[in-house]
Scaffold this motif. Sequence first.
Motif, mmCIF file in Angstrom:
data_model
loop_
_atom_site.group_PDB
_atom_site.id
_atom_site.type_symbol
_atom_site.label_atom_id
_atom_site.label_comp_id
_atom_site.label_asym_id
_atom_site.label_seq_id
_atom_site.Cartn_x
_atom_site.Cartn_y
_atom_site.Cartn_z
ATOM 1 N N ASP A 140 0.761 -1.344 -0.025
ATOM 2 C CA ASP A 140 0.119 -0.028 -0.083
ATOM 3 C C ASP A 140 0.814 1.254 -0.054
ATOM 4 O O ASP A 140 1.305 1.675 1.087
ATOM 5 C CB ASP A 140 -0.866 -0.049 1.243
ATOM 6 N N TRP A 141 1.027 1.913 -1.308
ATOM 7 C CA TRP A 141 2.021 3.144 -1.247
ATOM 8 C C TRP A 141 1.505 4.298 -0.566
ATOM 9 O O TRP A 141 2.212 5.064 -0.104
ATOM 10 C CB TRP A 141 2.082 3.536 -2.927
ATOM 11 N N SER A 142 0.046 4.134 -0.333
ATOM 12 C CA SER A 142 -0.313 5.578 0.650
ATOM 13 C C SER A 142 0.216 5.538 2.005
ATOM 14 O O SER A 142 0.188 6.380 2.665
ATOM 15 C CB SER A 142 -1.998 5.348 0.563
ATOM 16 N N LEU A 143 0.702 4.465 2.414
ATOM 17 C CA LEU A 143 1.459 4.152 3.686
ATOM 18 C C LEU A 143 2.787 5.043 3.658
ATOM 19 O O LEU A 143 3.368 5.550 4.803
ATOM 20 C CB LEU A 143 1.831 2.938 4.236
ATOM 21 N N VAL A 144 3.367 5.391 2.610
ATOM 22 C CA VAL A 144 4.599 5.727 2.604
ATOM 23 C C VAL A 144 4.523 7.563 2.572
ATOM 24 O O VAL A 144 4.217 8.223 1.811
ATOM 25 C CB VAL A 144 5.515 5.612 1.225
ATOM 26 N N PRO A 145 5.293 8.008 3.769
ATOM 27 C CA PRO A 145 5.549 9.472 3.791
ATOM 28 C C PRO A 145 6.772 10.104 3.110
ATOM 29 O O PRO A 145 7.255 9.352 2.235
ATOM 30 C CB PRO A 145 5.657 9.708 5.321
ATOM 31 N N ALA A 146 6.685 11.495 3.161
ATOM 32 C CA ALA A 146 8.260 11.732 2.602
ATOM 33 C C ALA A 146 9.237 11.542 3.318
ATOM 34 O O ALA A 146 9.355 11.680 4.465
ATOM 35 C CB ALA A 146 7.687 13.387 2.431
ATOM 36 N N ILE A 147 9.951 10.557 2.743
ATOM 37 C CA ILE A 147 11.086 9.959 3.341
ATOM 38 C C ILE A 147 12.496 10.717 2.827
ATOM 39 O O ILE A 147 12.914 10.945 1.841
ATOM 40 C CB ILE A 147 11.467 8.430 2.908
ATOM 41 N N LYS A 148 13.187 11.184 3.942
ATOM 42 C CA LYS A 148 14.138 12.105 3.680
ATOM 43 C C LYS A 148 15.586 11.373 3.433
ATOM 44 O O LYS A 148 16.475 12.280 2.985
ATOM 45 C CB LYS A 148 14.290 13.096 4.739
ATOM 46 N N ARG A 149 15.525 10.156 3.813
ATOM 47 C CA ARG A 149 16.956 9.385 3.732
ATOM 48 C C ARG A 149 16.742 8.437 2.568
ATOM 49 O O ARG A 149 15.738 8.394 1.866
ATOM 50 C CB ARG A 149 16.954 8.318 4.705
ATOM 51 N N SER A 150 17.822 7.950 1.990
ATOM 52 C CA SER A 150 17.845 7.379 0.763
ATOM 53 C C SER A 150 17.170 5.869 0.895
ATOM 54 O O SER A 150 17.360 5.257 1.786
ATOM 55 C CB SER A 150 19.362 7.154 0.101
ATOM 56 N N TRP A 151 16.247 5.620 -0.115
ATOM 57 C CA TRP A 151 15.585 4.482 0.125
ATOM 58 C C TRP A 151 15.104 3.832 -1.264
ATOM 59 O O TRP A 151 15.187 4.518 -2.313
ATOM 60 C CB TRP A 151 14.498 4.660 1.078
#
Length: 205
Positions: A140-151
């Motif tokens: 579920d991609w809606s779970l992903v916030p703006a992530i500041k680290r490399s992922w």
Amino acid sequence: MSRIKICGLRRPEDIAAVNEARPDYCGFIVEYPKSRRSIDRTTLRELVRGLREKIIPVGVFVNAPKELVAELLEEGTIQIAQLHGQEDESYIRELKTYTDKLIIKAFSIKTEADIKKAIRSEADYILLHQGAGGTGETFDWSLVPAIKRSWFLAGGLGCDNLETAIHLLHPWAVDLSSSVETDGHKDPDKILKAVQTVRNIKEEI
């Protein structure tokens, strides 16, 4: 400006395909017999020797002995280790006493708590995926916030949804495996198309 990793290479033909397509990373599943894509360390060394210099080889391990992971990193066979099992933060910390090479830790994402746990990891990179590797399923991609680290974003990615995924989530890198196969083997045309798709997206952003 996402990078791209093609995972699950196991034949000389796969090396030829990525050498032509030139992804940023390529992945090898190392000594995990439960995976049909698994190879032993001898085969890994042979395959990496044929790899184009600028493509970064990544070893994918599932609950492997830390000594094996560190050995392949320190001898230069792989440049990055991807931990895809139940390795915890203490495993990562101990592995870092053996080597200063880069580590990716994969996390199965089911809830927001899983995301928070991943973001706190001491690994150099995190990889977010659905769960079992190579299934071709997204989470579920809606779970992903703006992530500041490399992922890395993995699971269910293919040419049909790469553009959507990158524009929506802005991952540092995308990771493909089953979607660039035909009849269980890596397909050079699909690999080339996937890499070109990501490169074209980079130009648009």
